[in-house]
Design a protein around this motif. Structure first.
Motif, PDB file in Angstrom:
ATOM      1  N   MET A   1       0.805  -1.204   0.000  1.00  0.00           N
ATOM      2  CA  MET A   1       0.000   0.000   0.000  1.00  0.00           C
ATOM      3  C   MET A   1       0.845   1.265   0.000  1.00  0.00           C
ATOM      4  O   MET A   1       0.394   2.288  -0.463  1.00  0.00           O
ATOM      5  N   ILE A   2       2.029   1.211   0.551  1.00  0.00           N
ATOM      6  CA  ILE A   2       2.886   2.399   0.545  1.00  0.00           C
ATOM      7  C   ILE A   2       4.265   2.015   0.038  1.00  0.00           C
ATOM      8  O   ILE A   2       4.705   0.879   0.220  1.00  0.00           O
ATOM      9  N   ASN A   3       4.887   2.949  -0.617  1.00  0.00           N
ATOM     10  CA  ASN A   3       6.264   2.754  -1.036  1.00  0.00           C
ATOM     11  C   ASN A   3       6.995   4.079  -0.891  1.00  0.00           C
ATOM     12  O   ASN A   3       6.390   5.109  -0.609  1.00  0.00           O
ATOM     13  N   SER A   4       8.270   4.058  -1.107  1.00  0.00           N
ATOM     14  CA  SER A   4       9.088   5.251  -0.873  1.00  0.00           C
ATOM     15  C   SER A   4       8.705   6.413  -1.787  1.00  0.00           C
ATOM     16  O   SER A   4       8.988   7.570  -1.474  1.00  0.00           O
ATOM     17  N   ASP A   5       8.054   6.131  -2.910  1.00  0.00           N
ATOM     18  CA  ASP A   5       7.617   7.205  -3.808  1.00  0.00           C
ATOM     19  C   ASP A   5       6.459   8.007  -3.221  1.00  0.00           C
ATOM     20  O   ASP A   5       6.115   9.068  -3.752  1.00  0.00           O
ATOM     21  N   LEU A   6       5.852   7.517  -2.154  1.00  0.00           N
ATOM     22  CA  LEU A   6       4.708   8.185  -1.527  1.00  0.00           C
ATOM     23  C   LEU A   6       5.070   8.794  -0.170  1.00  0.00           C
ATOM     24  O   LEU A   6       4.201   9.038   0.657  1.00  0.00           O
ATOM     25  N   ILE A   7       6.340   9.059   0.027  1.00  0.00           N
ATOM     26  CA  ILE A   7       6.820   9.649   1.283  1.00  0.00           C
ATOM     27  C   ILE A   7       7.541  10.957   0.970  1.00  0.00           C
ATOM     28  O   ILE A   7       8.395  11.009   0.091  1.00  0.00           O
ATOM     29  N   VAL A   8       7.183  12.005   1.702  1.00  0.00           N
ATOM     30  CA  VAL A   8       7.812  13.316   1.551  1.00  0.00           C
ATOM     31  C   VAL A   8       8.258  13.771   2.939  1.00  0.00           C
ATOM     32  O   VAL A   8       7.468  13.756   3.878  1.00  0.00           O
ATOM     33  N   LEU A   9       9.507  14.182   3.046  1.00  0.00           N
ATOM     34  CA  LEU A   9      10.043  14.638   4.328  1.00  0.00           C
ATOM     35  C   LEU A   9      10.433  16.109   4.259  1.00  0.00           C
ATOM     36  O   LEU A   9      10.950  16.580   3.244  1.00  0.00           O
ATOM     37  N   ASP A  10      10.173  16.801   5.344  1.00  0.00           N
ATOM     38  CA  ASP A  10      10.558  18.202   5.515  1.00  0.00           C
ATOM     39  C   ASP A  10      10.007  19.112   4.427  1.00  0.00           C
ATOM     40  O   ASP A  10      10.690  19.980   3.897  1.00  0.00           O
ATOM     41  N   TYR A  11       8.718  18.939   4.121  1.00  0.00           N
ATOM     42  CA  TYR A  11       8.036  19.723   3.105  1.00  0.00           C
ATOM     43  C   TYR A  11       7.662  21.091   3.665  1.00  0.00           C
ATOM     44  O   TYR A  11       7.189  21.205   4.792  1.00  0.00           O
ATOM     45  N   GLU A  12       7.872  22.125   2.872  1.00  0.00           N
ATOM     46  CA  GLU A  12       7.489  23.483   3.254  1.00  0.00           C
ATOM     47  C   GLU A  12       6.152  23.792   2.593  1.00  0.00           C
ATOM     48  O   GLU A  12       6.111  24.160   1.423  1.00  0.00           O
ATOM     49  N   ALA A  13       5.084  23.646   3.350  1.00  0.00           N
ATOM     50  CA  ALA A  13       3.732  23.795   2.812  1.00  0.00           C
ATOM     51  C   ALA A  13       3.240  25.225   2.893  1.00  0.00           C
ATOM     52  O   ALA A  13       3.528  25.936   3.853  1.00  0.00           O
ATOM     53  N   LYS A  14       2.458  25.608   1.884  1.00  0.00           N
ATOM     54  CA  LYS A  14       1.795  26.912   1.900  1.00  0.00           C
ATOM     55  C   LYS A  14       0.549  26.849   2.765  1.00  0.00           C
ATOM     56  O   LYS A  14       0.255  27.750   3.527  1.00  0.00           O
ATOM     57  N   ASP A  15      -0.209  25.744   2.591  1.00  0.00           N
ATOM     58  CA  ASP A  15      -1.461  25.574   3.319  1.00  0.00           C
ATOM     59  C   ASP A  15      -1.918  24.122   3.174  1.00  0.00           C
ATOM     60  O   ASP A  15      -1.225  23.298   2.566  1.00  0.00           O
ATOM     61  N   ARG A  16      -3.073  23.822   3.713  1.00  0.00           N
ATOM     62  CA  ARG A  16      -3.622  22.466   3.696  1.00  0.00           C
ATOM     63  C   ARG A  16      -3.849  21.958   2.266  1.00  0.00           C
ATOM     64  O   ARG A  16      -3.546  20.815   1.945  1.00  0.00           O
ATOM     65  N   LEU A  17      -4.371  22.820   1.401  1.00  0.00           N
ATOM     66  CA  LEU A  17      -4.604  22.432   0.010  1.00  0.00           C
ATOM     67  C   LEU A  17      -3.300  22.069  -0.690  1.00  0.00           C
ATOM     68  O   LEU A  17      -3.247  21.127  -1.485  1.00  0.00           O
ATOM     69  N   ASP A  18      -2.238  22.782  -0.395  1.00  0.00           N
ATOM     70  CA  ASP A  18      -0.923  22.493  -0.963  1.00  0.00           C
ATOM     71  C   ASP A  18      -0.480  21.074  -0.602  1.00  0.00           C
ATOM     72  O   ASP A  18      -0.008  20.315  -1.449  1.00  0.00           O
ATOM     73  N   VAL A  19      -0.666  20.696   0.658  1.00  0.00           N
ATOM     74  CA  VAL A  19      -0.290  19.354   1.116  1.00  0.00           C
ATOM     75  C   VAL A  19      -1.142  18.296   0.418  1.00  0.00           C
ATOM     76  O   VAL A  19      -0.619  17.319  -0.139  1.00  0.00           O
ATOM     77  N   ILE A  20      -2.454  18.475   0.431  1.00  0.00           N
ATOM     78  CA  ILE A  20      -3.371  17.505  -0.175  1.00  0.00           C
ATOM     79  C   ILE A  20      -3.053  17.334  -1.657  1.00  0.00           C
ATOM     80  O   ILE A  20      -2.976  16.212  -2.168  1.00  0.00           O
TER      81      ILE A  20
END
Length: 108
Positions: A1-20
């Motif tokens: 269900m998960i692999n390394s391509d679906l992991i992001v570390l230390d992301y600088e988000a603008k807002d919730r929509l940016d993350v989603i």
């Protein structure tokens, strides 16, 4: 269900929509989505009804929709915590985003 391509570390988000949106893009590139915007819309609709932030700085946005080809989840760790559920809520830093096909919503 998960692999390394679906992991992001230390992301600088603008807002919730940016993350989603960013996590949806990864899911789409991984072949998990049929319709990326349809999935994003489902997640946003769910978040507007009931935000998915929890104690300990965790949020679990999710969407159950026919826009999902194959169930998966992604993980994003923010560089700096952000308010996910409003100004009066605890800030989140760890986001687990889930995608489930509507046809499997009761099973997965």
């Amino acid at each position: 269900m998960i692999n390394s391509d679906l992991i992001v570390l230390d992301y600088e988000a603008k807002d919730r929509l940016d993350v989603i949106s960013n996590l949806a893009l990864l899911m789409d590139k991984n072949g998990n989505l049929i319709d990326r915007q349809g999935y994003i819309d489902a997640v946003i609709e769910r978040e507007e009804k009931f935000p998915t932030c929890f104690d300990f700085g965790v949020a679990i946005p999710h969407g159950k929709t026919d826009s999902v080809e194959e169930a998966c989840f992604s993980f994003l760790r923010l560089k700096e915590p952000m308010k996910w559920c409003g100004e009066d809520s605890e800030a989140v830093r760890l986001i687990f985003q889930i995608a489930v096909p509507e046809s499997n919503a009761g099973d997965l």
